[in-house]
Design a protein around this motif. Sequence first.
Motif, mmCIF file in Angstrom:
data_model
loop_
_atom_site.group_PDB
_atom_site.id
_atom_site.type_symbol
_atom_site.label_atom_id
_atom_site.label_comp_id
_atom_site.label_asym_id
_atom_site.label_seq_id
_atom_site.Cartn_x
_atom_site.Cartn_y
_atom_site.Cartn_z
ATOM 1 N N THR A 327 21.364 15.340 -23.461
ATOM 2 C CA THR A 327 21.972 15.907 -22.264
ATOM 3 C C THR A 327 21.137 15.520 -21.049
ATOM 4 O OG1 THR A 327 20.692 17.953 -22.400
ATOM 5 C CG2 THR A 327 22.789 17.885 -23.609
ATOM 6 N N SER A 328 21.725 15.639 -19.864
ATOM 7 C CA SER A 328 20.987 15.248 -18.659
ATOM 8 C C SER A 328 19.797 16.166 -18.411
ATOM 9 C CB SER A 328 21.922 15.241 -17.451
ATOM 10 O OG SER A 328 22.462 16.519 -17.201
ATOM 11 N N ASN A 329 19.899 17.448 -18.815
ATOM 12 C CA ASN A 329 18.748 18.349 -18.661
ATOM 13 C C ASN A 329 17.567 17.874 -19.496
ATOM 14 O OD1 ASN A 329 19.498 20.246 -16.738
ATOM 15 N ND2 ASN A 329 20.576 21.531 -18.218
ATOM 16 N N ILE A 330 17.830 17.425 -20.713
ATOM 17 C CA ILE A 330 16.759 16.928 -21.583
ATOM 18 C C ILE A 330 16.204 15.615 -21.040
ATOM 19 C CG2 ILE A 330 16.239 16.038 -23.898
ATOM 20 C CD1 ILE A 330 18.279 18.085 -24.988
ATOM 21 N N ILE A 331 17.077 14.756 -20.545
ATOM 22 C CA ILE A 331 16.631 13.489 -19.959
ATOM 23 C C ILE A 331 15.724 13.756 -18.760
ATOM 24 C CG2 ILE A 331 17.388 11.423 -18.720
ATOM 25 C CD1 ILE A 331 19.903 11.459 -20.507
ATOM 26 N N ASP A 332 16.128 14.679 -17.880
ATOM 27 C CA ASP A 332 15.303 15.024 -16.718
ATOM 28 C C ASP A 332 13.944 15.562 -17.147
ATOM 29 O OD1 ASP A 332 17.342 14.260 -15.054
ATOM 30 O OD2 ASP A 332 18.069 16.295 -14.668
ATOM 31 N N SER A 358 24.032 8.283 -19.513
ATOM 32 C CA SER A 358 25.216 7.422 -19.555
ATOM 33 C C SER A 358 26.344 8.100 -18.787
ATOM 34 C CB SER A 358 25.640 7.174 -21.004
ATOM 35 O OG SER A 358 26.133 8.378 -21.580
ATOM 36 N N GLY A 359 27.441 7.412 -18.642
ATOM 37 C CA GLY A 359 28.550 7.955 -17.866
ATOM 38 C C GLY A 359 29.161 9.211 -18.445
ATOM 39 N N ASN A 360 29.034 9.398 -19.766
ATOM 40 C CA ASN A 360 29.652 10.556 -20.419
ATOM 41 C C ASN A 360 28.662 11.686 -20.701
ATOM 42 O OD1 ASN A 360 32.157 9.185 -20.579
ATOM 43 N ND2 ASN A 360 31.470 8.107 -22.424
ATOM 44 N N THR A 361 27.456 11.590 -20.185
ATOM 45 C CA THR A 361 26.428 12.589 -20.471
ATOM 46 C C THR A 361 26.762 13.922 -19.798
ATOM 47 O OG1 THR A 361 24.735 10.882 -20.639
ATOM 48 C CG2 THR A 361 23.974 13.131 -20.277
ATOM 49 N N ILE A 362 26.653 15.012 -20.556
ATOM 50 C CA ILE A 362 26.864 16.347 -19.994
ATOM 51 C C ILE A 362 25.535 16.933 -19.555
ATOM 52 C CG2 ILE A 362 28.907 16.744 -21.427
ATOM 53 C CD1 ILE A 362 27.127 18.548 -23.195
#
Length: 734
Positions: A327-332, A358-362
């Motif tokens: 998820t974007s939170n984990i990526i951040d 990616s484009g579909n990341t929540i």
Amino acid sequence: MMISEDEFINIIEGLLKRNVKDNLNQKNSIMAPVDENQYLVAGPGSGKTTVLVLKILKYIFVDDINPETIIVTTFTKKAARELKDRTIRWANIIIKHLSLEENINLDSIIIGTLDSIAEEYLSDISPVEIIDDLASSAIMMQVLLNNQHDKDKRLRQFVKKMNNNQGRSSASDLNKFIHNFRERIFYDMVDYERLIANANREKIIYDIINEYDNQLKQRNIMDYVMLETKFHELLSKNQIHRLENIRILLIDEYQDTNYLQEQIYFNLAEYAIANGGNITVVGDDDQALYRFRGASIELFTNYITRIKSQLNITPKKIFLQKNYRSTSNIIDFTNDFIHIDPIYQKSRTSNKPLITPSGNTIKGCPIFGIFRNNLEELSTDLSEFIYQLKVKNGYKVTRGEIEYEISAGNNPSIVLLNNSPREITAYNKKRLPFFIRESLSYKDEEVTVFNPRGQNIETTELVSIICGLILICVDSKGDYPEKLENIPPHTNKTLRLWRKNALEYISDNDFIINQEQTSINMMNLLNDISNQLEDKIKENSENMIYNEIIHDTIEQTSNAISEDGILTNNQILSHILIPIATGAVNIDDDMFDFDIYENVNVMSIHQSKGLEFDVVIVDVGSDIYNNQSTTAFKRFPKNGGSSYNIEKYLKVYSPLNNILGSISGVDEAFNDLIRRYFVAYSRSKTILVLTGLTSMKDGYKGDFQNNIFIQNIATGWSRDKVWHWMNLENIIHI
């Protein structure tokens, strides 16, 4: 039959359902010309396996490359199997779609570990038996115990010095150290004669190594480092003719390459380039975990300079930074973590971009923290959290005015990552993995904790019974102490435990065993025992692993001792049972497959390399109670540790002396720890949890000593003693 590049792209997008048009870096890597050498820096979750498979398929279906001329190396046998299976599966889909009638021999693609590839090609030249780390460790233990080498003060002093005067020095610990030390001599391509000539009191370690090497040579067997050394020697002399036609060389996990392996790869690359092909390496310096096995991160970060110097080629650098896993939170969170320490940035690949979704990341859930005042509270609440996610499919918690519905779907894959998966310490102190297993078992017998490395294999119930039954066969009266000398006290204790457990098993079950034979066919005996223990072995997946490992160890060691498999009682005791009882056998994760969805997994961070899970719980300090120096190595290092000390000691006699630079041991240790937790945090797809004692959450010991800070890399400290996560405000505590 060849197809056009456009048609291949359409097949990737429409048939294989992989979108590469929106990821230019992936597309440039996959669709590169045959003669383009590449240096791929692949961040976590960036689809590097997909890229490797599609590169292989492009070479076959677009460029008409003969599959026999493609070599792909991976770090583990499991990764090699997965890569080959996916390549063949996707290739067959394409063949069916194109209605190709030509016979494409997909099995001829050479995909494996470097060791397996070396063994295959060396077998063409001279037949030799290769033993794995389990059997080699058992043989080394037998050498160590012979003539009481394990009690030699000079050896103990040297090992203690290399370990910064920390830790124990049992026979098992000495054996592991010598095994690793010897590997580094081979991997660093050390001038061995000069090394011995300059040795002082530590010369005893070379006596042991020489004795071990001589035993293997006399029996015409090799271990893995001898295999790679021989492979390099023959390549350097152009004596492996089957390899002269290779065109494509793809190397995965290059950040964990050692100097010997680099030279092998450069030898192979010469063939590929001469045939109009290329060498492509894939890796990530932020995920380098195996310096303790001889890997040198500088070989990866300086790869372009090194291969240009040796082969006069300049690879194209491509960053694969788009993350399809988390998820974007984990990526951040992982981006923030890897940039906390400014000194660490100097060790990274130059101009490295951030990981991007990616484009579909929540967006997903925030990062969660479960911290408690003591181990009992922590294990109780953490096991309840795991149970709710695994069985009830969700967990609700309210913080402020926000209610969080924490869920990773039905039957999510869950892992608890630790510095060590051991359930009980060497001092018989129970750790978090033990309490999690116990608590989950109490909640629901159907929820199984899978942690095959949680115990020393010689103390597990199944191995204890198997080895105890063998012991009764060769020593029914229990008078082995009178027959053999130099048995360490701990080994004697283990042998007595084996006998006790085996006798109890015989008494409680209809078990038939022949006792006190003069000579024994070891494999026949072992197979007979395994057949009678079939139900016990199949009781759970961990028992099946223990049986496979102990079976392979005994088989290889037996073959190394006797060509016909017939051993005397004394040989079985001295060469097999006593080394195993002394702790020579360690579990190799590459020996078994497991279903990460079936159980709750407990493993070390190193074990999790290359894996991904729906829920990742990272133990950042369940056994760190204070700021004592004894815990510094796993939270805030004060010295370089054993790996650095061995490296420093040996590099004077190695070509690495001009490669490794002047980084201090402390900085190396900090960098290793940062990479370790980066790997841990980036395994998660949906939910990431940090867990430990409250002192780790708040950064201090507490108990009226709030001014005593406990620095910990895992919780946002940089090595300049700045705390970047004050009270971990970016984590929701549950």
